[in-house]
Design a protein around this motif. Structure first.
Motif, PDB file in Angstrom:
ATOM      1  N   MET A 101      11.764 -10.359  10.359  1.00 40.50           N
ATOM      2  CA  MET A 101      12.476  -9.130  10.706  1.00 40.50           C
ATOM      3  C   MET A 101      13.203  -8.561   9.487  1.00 40.50           C
ATOM      4  N   GLU A 102      13.166  -7.247   9.375  1.00 39.95           N
ATOM      5  CA  GLU A 102      13.815  -6.581   8.233  1.00 39.95           C
ATOM      6  C   GLU A 102      14.844  -5.573   8.735  1.00 39.95           C
ATOM      7  N   ALA A 103      16.060  -5.707   8.246  1.00 38.43           N
ATOM      8  CA  ALA A 103      17.143  -4.810   8.676  1.00 38.43           C
ATOM      9  C   ALA A 103      17.350  -3.694   7.662  1.00 38.43           C
TER      10      ALA A 103
ATOM     11  N   THR B  48       6.345   1.448  13.365  1.00 42.68           N
ATOM     12  CA  THR B  48       6.922   1.774  14.680  1.00 42.68           C
ATOM     13  C   THR B  48       8.090   2.745  14.503  1.00 42.68           C
ATOM     14  N   PHE B  49       7.936   3.675  13.546  1.00 40.20           N
ATOM     15  CA  PHE B  49       9.063   4.558  13.227  1.00 40.20           C
ATOM     16  C   PHE B  49       8.649   5.987  12.887  1.00 40.20           C
ATOM     17  N   HIS B  50       7.391   6.185  12.463  1.00 37.82           N
ATOM     18  CA  HIS B  50       6.977   7.488  11.932  1.00 37.82           C
ATOM     19  C   HIS B  50       6.372   8.375  13.014  1.00 37.82           C
TER      20      HIS B  50
ATOM     21  N   LEU C 237       7.181  -5.799  -3.608  1.00 35.91           N
ATOM     22  CA  LEU C 237       7.699  -4.677  -4.409  1.00 35.91           C
ATOM     23  C   LEU C 237       7.903  -3.444  -3.530  1.00 35.91           C
ATOM     24  N   ASP C 238       8.896  -3.507  -2.641  1.00 36.40           N
ATOM     25  CA  ASP C 238       9.109  -2.396  -1.706  1.00 36.40           C
ATOM     26  C   ASP C 238      10.049  -1.358  -2.316  1.00 36.40           C
ATOM     27  N   TYR C 239       9.499  -0.587  -3.233  1.00 36.51           N
ATOM     28  CA  TYR C 239      10.299   0.478  -3.840  1.00 36.51           C
ATOM     29  C   TYR C 239       9.455   1.740  -3.844  1.00 36.51           C
ATOM     30  N   LYS C 240      10.062   2.817  -4.260  1.00 32.34           N
ATOM     31  CA  LYS C 240       9.314   4.068  -4.322  1.00 32.34           C
ATOM     32  C   LYS C 240       9.260   4.548  -5.764  1.00 32.34           C
ATOM     33  N   PRO C 241       8.075   4.624  -6.344  1.00 35.28           N
ATOM     34  CA  PRO C 241       8.001   5.203  -7.681  1.00 35.28           C
ATOM     35  C   PRO C 241       8.667   6.588  -7.638  1.00 35.28           C
TER      36      PRO C 241
ATOM     37  N   TYR D 243       8.616  -6.919  10.486  1.00 38.89           N
ATOM     38  CA  TYR D 243       9.056  -5.966  11.500  1.00 38.89           C
ATOM     39  C   TYR D 243      10.300  -5.251  11.018  1.00 38.89           C
ATOM     40  N   TRP D 244      10.136  -4.017  10.618  1.00 39.57           N
ATOM     41  CA  TRP D 244      11.308  -3.169  10.393  1.00 39.57           C
ATOM     42  C   TRP D 244      11.436  -2.322  11.650  1.00 39.57           C
ATOM     43  N   PRO D 245      12.490  -2.511  12.462  1.00 39.57           N
ATOM     44  CA  PRO D 245      12.549  -1.838  13.766  1.00 39.57           C
ATOM     45  C   PRO D 245      12.709  -0.325  13.657  1.00 39.57           C
TER      46      PRO D 245
ATOM     47  N   GLN E 170       0.844  -1.198   0.000  1.00 47.37           N
ATOM     48  CA  GLN E 170       0.000   0.000   0.000  1.00 47.37           C
ATOM     49  C   GLN E 170       0.883   1.253   0.000  1.00 47.37           C
ATOM     50  N   TRP E 171       1.945   1.218   0.841  1.00 47.67           N
ATOM     51  CA  TRP E 171       2.753   2.426   1.016  1.00 47.67           C
ATOM     52  C   TRP E 171       3.590   2.755  -0.219  1.00 47.67           C
ATOM     53  N   ALA E 172       3.901   1.745  -1.043  1.00 44.46           N
ATOM     54  CA  ALA E 172       4.705   2.018  -2.241  1.00 44.46           C
ATOM     55  C   ALA E 172       3.866   2.772  -3.263  1.00 44.46           C
TER      56      ALA E 172
ATOM     57  N   PHE F  63      10.782 -11.476   1.111  1.00 45.45           N
ATOM     58  CA  PHE F  63      11.876 -10.781   0.441  1.00 45.45           C
ATOM     59  C   PHE F  63      11.347  -9.476  -0.162  1.00 45.45           C
ATOM     60  N   ASP F  64      11.935  -8.354   0.267  1.00 42.24           N
ATOM     61  CA  ASP F  64      11.580  -7.045  -0.299  1.00 42.24           C
ATOM     62  C   ASP F  64      12.468  -6.793  -1.511  1.00 42.24           C
ATOM     63  N   ILE F  65      11.847  -6.577  -2.662  1.00 37.59           N
ATOM     64  CA  ILE F  65      12.644  -6.452  -3.887  1.00 37.59           C
ATOM     65  C   ILE F  65      12.667  -5.002  -4.380  1.00 37.59           C
TER      66      ILE F  65
ATOM     67  N   HIS G  82      22.118   6.235   0.714  1.00 37.82           N
ATOM     68  CA  HIS G  82      20.899   6.113   1.506  1.00 37.82           C
ATOM     69  C   HIS G  82      19.879   5.232   0.784  1.00 37.82           C
ATOM     70  N   ASP G  83      18.716   5.086   1.425  1.00 37.15           N
ATOM     71  CA  ASP G  83      17.741   4.092   0.962  1.00 37.15           C
ATOM     72  C   ASP G  83      16.917   4.643  -0.200  1.00 37.15           C
ATOM     73  N   VAL G  84      17.465   4.564  -1.407  1.00 42.56           N
ATOM     74  CA  VAL G  84      16.801   5.201  -2.550  1.00 42.56           C
ATOM     75  C   VAL G  84      15.612   4.404  -3.086  1.00 42.56           C
ATOM     76  N   ASP G  85      15.517   3.109  -2.712  1.00 42.28           N
ATOM     77  CA  ASP G  85      14.329   2.311  -3.054  1.00 42.28           C
ATOM     78  C   ASP G  85      13.914   2.432  -4.528  1.00 42.28           C
ATOM     79  N   ILE G  86      14.856   2.196  -5.417  1.00 38.99           N
ATOM     80  CA  ILE G  86      14.564   2.227  -6.866  1.00 38.99           C
ATOM     81  C   ILE G  86      13.962   0.874  -7.256  1.00 38.99           C
TER      82      ILE G  86
ATOM     83  N   THR H  54       0.472  -4.107   3.782  1.00 38.28           N
ATOM     84  CA  THR H  54       0.231  -2.782   4.371  1.00 38.28           C
ATOM     85  C   THR H  54       0.815  -2.629   5.777  1.00 38.28           C
ATOM     86  N   HIS H  55       1.147  -1.396   6.129  1.00 39.83           N
ATOM     87  CA  HIS H  55       1.365  -1.054   7.535  1.00 39.83           C
ATOM     88  C   HIS H  55      -0.011  -0.796   8.154  1.00 39.83           C
ATOM     89  N   ASP H  56      -0.105  -0.943   9.460  1.00 42.77           N
ATOM     90  CA  ASP H  56      -1.381  -0.633  10.132  1.00 42.77           C
ATOM     91  C   ASP H  56      -1.817   0.802   9.829  1.00 42.77           C
TER      92      ASP H  56
HETATM   93  C1  GCO Z   1      12.133   1.081   3.999  1.00 46.38           C
HETATM   94  C2  GCO Z   1      11.635  -0.124   4.696  1.00 46.38           C
HETATM   95  C3  GCO Z   1      10.177  -0.186   4.801  1.00 46.38           C
HETATM   96  C4  GCO Z   1       9.753  -1.517   5.353  1.00 46.38           C
HETATM   97  C5  GCO Z   1       8.386  -1.433   5.809  1.00 46.38           C
HETATM   98  C6  GCO Z   1       7.880  -2.756   6.308  1.00 46.38           C
HETATM   99  O1  GCO Z   1      12.708   0.902   2.948  1.00 46.38           O
HETATM  100  O2  GCO Z   1      11.940   2.164   4.526  1.00 46.38           O
HETATM  101  O3  GCO Z   1      12.013  -1.211   3.924  1.00 46.38           O
HETATM  102  O4  GCO Z   1       9.628   0.017   3.556  1.00 46.38           O
HETATM  103  O5  GCO Z   1       9.888  -2.528   4.410  1.00 46.38           O
HETATM  104  O6  GCO Z   1       8.338  -0.488   6.809  1.00 46.38           O
HETATM  105  O7  GCO Z   1       8.012  -2.863   7.650  1.00 46.38           O
END
Ligand code: GCO
Ligand code: MN
Ligand code: MN
Length: 419
Positions: free
Chosen positions: A215-217, A124-126, A323-327, A166-168, A45-47, A281-283, A291-295, A83-85
């Motif tokens: 868990m996601e690092a 658990t981050f925003h 598909l954890d990327y950002k258009p 869980y992305w901490p 949803q968030w992508a 697996f987040d692709i 930094h986390d450019v999420d292409i 989705t996130h909650d």
């Molecule tokens: C990021 C993170 C998040 C997590 C998401 C799921 O790139 O910022 O990967 O997108 O995948 O918060 O917990």
């Protein structure tokens, strides 16, 4: 050859979508929604709803609803939704009747469009409450975080999901010395323990399987220092004895997050496979030590991606590809669903099928077999004889690399350039 500079006429707004649509068609190589649905691909949803905002960026796109995202995913052929909650339920409405009403609307929308919810995750981050992380010193913050995790597990079961991620996030610090690492990690484990215990009870009540807790690092964000920065650190955490149900907890590595710290993502995934913990697996794609450019997947490192998928295919990975990327911020709301998502899915499918081709390729197979057979070594051979016996075979390493590039570029089918 230098192209003659044509005079370029400005393109009126109403002609821009048709132009993009025509060029998309001209690209070719797209799969049908039915073909796309055969893969365990999930769309977050968030992508899709990402508005292009960040610390230095104002939004470039307008907000969209989950109904719209689900409908568009269905049209493209993305069979699963994640989705996130708080992507769907405002923080103030969590734990209320309104939450139930929203979950009900999601269920209906998924059903109407033939999608399944595969994974849920807790933000658990925003929110400001997590400024000092979900494992903050204050017991009230930790109790709230645990309540949120349990609530998400509940939502997951209501939506028919099989995975919780869980992305901490802010589990770390900006200022060294203020946070005691071992204590914070113990507190973090308590949150996961609460989620697993609640899951066992809810699953029994609903006669469902417990979720796979993954868990996601991420190494460098959003804190200056991160307590669990890599998938390897998380494997150590899972095996540390702090978790009550380590068998319920595995990994959701993200391709770029491993690449960011300088790892070979394929090797990081291999270690997760050996530990039996590669569950989700987040692709996506991006660059090392940035930094986390999420292409979107395959736009930066297609050869590395081909190799990653060869590893996963040969080990029978059958979990989701999320598909954890950002258009890109330059993409319009319309472009998100007409270019960004379909092209990401299609590159993934091409690379996945190509990986199958590489595994069957007679050149690679014979070369790999020869390397494993090794050279003929006389009995009681010394170091020089062993070296000599294998010398010519080792040339095959580069030949295999060349063959993989040929497969990636389609050159193995006899394509050459006229020179
Ligand atoms: C990021 C993170 C998040 C997590 C998401 C799921 O790139 O910022 O990967 O997108 O995948 O918060 O917990
Ligand atoms: Mn991710
Ligand atoms: Mn990321």
């Amino acid at each position: 050859m230098k192209r003659k500079k044509a005079k370029l006429d400005p393109i009126p707004h109403e002609q821009q979508q048709p132009l993009v649509a025509r060029l998309m068609k001209a690209c070719g190589g797209s799969y049908t929604p039915e073909q796309r649905r055969k893969y365990f691909i999930s769309g977050p949803q968030w992508a899709a709803a990402y508005e292009g905002h960040a610390l230095f960026h104002a939004p470039t796109r307008s907000p969209i609803t989950f109904e719209h995202v689900i409908e568009q995913y269905a049209e493209i052929g993305i069979g699963h939704w994640t989705t996130h909650d708080t992507d769907v339920i405002p923080s103030s409405k969590l734990f209320t009747d309104e939450q139930d009403a929203i979950v009900d609307r999601i269920r209906k929308s998924l059903k109407k469009n033939g999608l399944k919810c595969s994974m849920v995750t807790t933000e658990t981050f925003h929110h400001a409450v997590f400024a000092a992380s979900p494992a903050a010193e204050s017991a009230s913050v930790r109790a709230y975080a645990a309540k949120r995790l349990v609530n998400t597990v509940n939502i997951g079961h209501q939506l028919g999901a099989s995975y919780a991620v869980y992305w901490p996030g802010s589990l770390g610090y900006q200022i060294q010395g203020a946070v005691e690492e071992t204590e914070t990690l113990r507190w973090y484990a308590e949150g996961l323990n609460a989620a697993c215990e609640a899951d066992i009870a809810i699953a029994a009540r609903m006669k469902r399987k417990t979720l796979k807790h993954c868990m996601e690092a991420k190494p460098f964000e959003p804190q200056a220092e991160i307590l669990l920065p890599t998938s390897d650190a998380m494997l150590a955490f899972i095996g540390s004895g702090l978790l009550k149900h380590p068998e319920m907890v595995g990994l959701n590595p993200e391709y770029l997050h491993e690449l960011m710290w300088g790892a070979a993502p394929r090797a990081a995934l291999a270690r997760a496979i050996l530990a039996g913990k590669l569950w989700h697996f987040d692709i996506n794609d991006g660059y090392r030590l940035k930094h986390d450019v999420d292409i979107a997947v395959g736009l930066v490192n297609p050869l590395d991606w081909l190799n990653v998928l060869i590893l996963l295919r040969s080990h029978g990975y059958n979990g989701p590809f999320n598909l954890d990327y950002k258009p890109p911020r330059t993409t319009s709301n319309w472009g998100v669903f007409s270019v960004s998502f379909p092209t990401a899915v299609d590159r993934f499918i091409s690379l996945w099928e190509m990986a199958g081709e590489a595994l069957e390729d007679s050149v690679i197979r014979e070369a790999s077999d020869a390397l494993r057979a090794g050279g003929t070594v006389p009995k009681n051979a010394g170091v020089d004889e062993i070296t000599e016996a294998n010398r010519e075979l080792l040339t095959l390493h580069e030949l295999i690399g060349h063959r993989l590039v040929q497969i990636l570029l389609g050159l193995h089918k006899g394509r050459v350039y006229s020179v």
